[in-house]
Design a protein around this motif. Structure first.
Motif, short mmCIF file in Angstrom:
data_model
loop_
_atom_site.label_atom_id
_atom_site.label_comp_id
_atom_site.label_asym_id
_atom_site.label_seq_id
_atom_site.Cartn_x
_atom_site.Cartn_y
_atom_site.Cartn_z
N PHE A 21 42.79 40.27 21.50
CA PHE A 21 43.32 38.93 21.76
C PHE A 21 44.68 39.04 22.45
CE2 PHE A 21 46.06 35.42 20.41
CZ PHE A 21 45.32 34.32 20.80
N ASN B 76 41.26 29.86 16.13
CA ASN B 76 40.22 29.12 16.85
C ASN B 76 39.53 29.96 17.93
OD1 ASN B 76 40.42 26.65 15.43
ND2 ASN B 76 42.37 26.28 16.46
N LYS B 77 40.28 30.86 18.57
CA LYS B 77 39.69 31.62 19.68
C LYS B 77 39.20 33.02 19.28
CE LYS B 77 42.52 29.20 23.06
NZ LYS B 77 43.74 29.27 23.86
N ALA B 78 39.82 33.58 18.24
CA ALA B 78 39.45 34.95 17.89
C ALA B 78 38.92 35.09 16.46
CB ALA B 78 40.66 35.87 18.07
N LYS C 229 44.47 40.12 26.04
CA LYS C 229 43.93 39.08 26.92
C LYS C 229 44.97 38.03 27.28
CE LYS C 229 39.49 38.46 25.55
NZ LYS C 229 38.61 37.68 24.73
N VAL C 230 45.78 37.62 26.27
CA VAL C 230 46.69 36.50 26.52
C VAL C 230 48.02 36.92 27.13
CG1 VAL C 230 45.70 35.04 24.73
CG2 VAL C 230 47.65 36.50 24.16
N ASP D 296 47.21 29.13 15.49
CA ASP D 296 46.14 28.18 15.86
C ASP D 296 45.18 28.80 16.86
OD1 ASP D 296 46.61 25.81 14.55
OD2 ASP D 296 46.37 24.68 16.45
N ASP D 297 45.74 29.37 17.92
CA ASP D 297 44.92 30.01 18.96
C ASP D 297 44.13 31.17 18.36
OD1 ASP D 297 45.79 28.29 20.85
OD2 ASP D 297 47.19 29.69 21.83
N THR E 5 36.25 31.40 8.48
CA THR E 5 36.88 32.29 9.46
C THR E 5 36.45 33.73 9.18
OG1 THR E 5 38.76 30.79 9.62
CG2 THR E 5 39.12 33.04 10.40
#
Ligand SMILES: Cc1ncc(COP(=O)(O)O)c(C=O)c1O
Length: 370
Positions: free
Chosen positions: A365, A327-329, A368-369, A323-324, A19
């Motif tokens: 992040f 995995n996404k950022a 965006k969400v 988790d998000d 990561t």
């Protein structure tokens, strides 16, 4: 012996080495062997001469002499060096406890402080730190947790994961209680010397008397986790001797190069700590701004010491959030569920140099969400 998986370590094993941003580490920024050796003229040459045979099981006399400087009354023979603080916790629990003993453990906390005692056969009562009290422990609760078979109190200050530094008054009261009730006091001090205000530093527990055992390590305040050098310091000969006997079954002795490097590190520990506290203080300004910007998403109890904080996520399920995020950022936070926390907290690490970049990515992040 029945030990469940170490949840925090399993979570790190999944993400630590793949990561981009580790935003939940408990250890401070590390350095290369060359940078450490450069702190002391002649150290690089001396490292070349380190003999690679077995070393003294207690730890090298030179290293133990350096470790003693952390304490007031501790002598080299009161220090038992281990492979990390992890081994010392393991051996202490098996040396100190037997089946059906009762132990009171600061909670939430580093899992092995409770779990290894449980594996040694103990009944565990968590002594809960609460966010609404600034993560302080309540001394009345301690009195209520006491049983006839209580053998020990286990505390950790500065605290993982909240960054809580106990007040001198509470600390003295716990010592008084342990002494009066003839309990052992195991004091995990692996974040000691990382107080943001040195005047708030607590005395080491082992300097109070035979009932107390202090735990230390090079990993955290000094940023040298890769050395795997930890220790206990205690005037309690019974516990010391039992731990020394158990160590023959685990590691026997420590790594010779690591002991030499740890000796250099401890001689220069003030420089190492200062460097890391400066990183933490700069990072705290960045995260203060982050939490001020998103008051509806997070709670924020500012730590007083150490390299961690334990904010609460208010935007949904914290495990899904972590988790998000990973995995996404590419940002690793640690959900509080690995500490059996059910209140949506997460661990935030403050000791890494790249925290400002990680926080910028985190803001992107969040924007965006939301
Ligand atoms: C409170 C506490 N005690 C002990 C340890 C173990 O230290 P080490 O991994 O260096 O053995 C840790 C590591 O995170 C910790 O946070």
């Amino acid at each position: 012996m029945n030990l469940p998986p170490f949840k925090l370590e399993r979570y790190f094993a999944k993400y630590e080495f793949n990561t981009e941003y580790l935003l939940s580490s408990s250890d401070c920024e590390s350095m290369s062997t060359a940078e450490l050796l450069a702190l002391e003229p002649g150290a690089a040459e001396k490292l070349q001469q380190v003999w690679l045979g077995y070393t003294e099981s207690q730890g090298s006399p030179a290293l133990r002499a350096e470790i003693c400087k952390l304490y007031e009354k501790i002598e080299p023979d009161d220090v038992l060096v281990h492979t990390g603080a992890g081994e010392a916790i393991f051996l202490f629990m098996f040396a100190a406890f037997k089946e059906y003993d009762h132990v009171i453990v600061h909670s939430p906390g580093y899992q092995s402080l409770a779990e290894v005692a449980r594996a040694a056969g103990c009944d565990i009562s968590p002594w809960r730190a609460r966010e609404e009290n600034g993560w302080a422990l309540d001394l009345d609760e301690l009195r209520h947790l006491m049983r006839t078979n209580t053998k020990a109190i286990i505390i950790n200050t500065p605290h993982n994961p909240t960054g809580y530094l106990m007040s001198r008054e509470d600390y003295e009261a716990i010592h008084k209680f342990a002494k009066e009730k003839k309990l052992l006091l195991f004091s995990d001090e692996v974040y000691r010397e990382s107080e943001y205000d040195p005047a708030t530093r607590l005395p080491a527990a082992c300097d109070y008397g035979e009932y107390a055992v202090s735990l230390g390590v090079t990993s955290k305040t000094y940023g040298l986790a890769g050395l795997r050098i930890g220790w206990v310091a205690t005037k309690n000969r019974r516990i010391y001797e039992k731990m020394a006997l158990l160590k023959d079954y685990t590691t026997i002795c420590n790594s010779a190069p690591s002991e030499f490097l740890a000796e250099v590190a401890m001689r220069n520990r003030q420089k190492l700590a200062e460097r890391n506290i400066n990183i933490i203080k700069q990072n705290l300004e960045v995260v203060d701004e982050l939490f001020a910007r998103y008051p509806s998403l997070f709670t924020w109890v500012r730590p007083q010491a150490g390299s961690m904080a334990f904010p609460r996520y208010l935007g949904g399920n914290v495990e899904k959030f972590c988790d998000d995020l990973v995995n996404k950022a590419g940002i690793m936070l640690l959900p509080g569920t690995v500490y059996d926390d059910s209140q949506n907290h997460f661990r935030l690490g403050l000791g890494r140099k790249n925290l400002p970049q990680a926080v910028e990515r985190l803001k992107g992040f969040l924007n965006k969400v939301r």
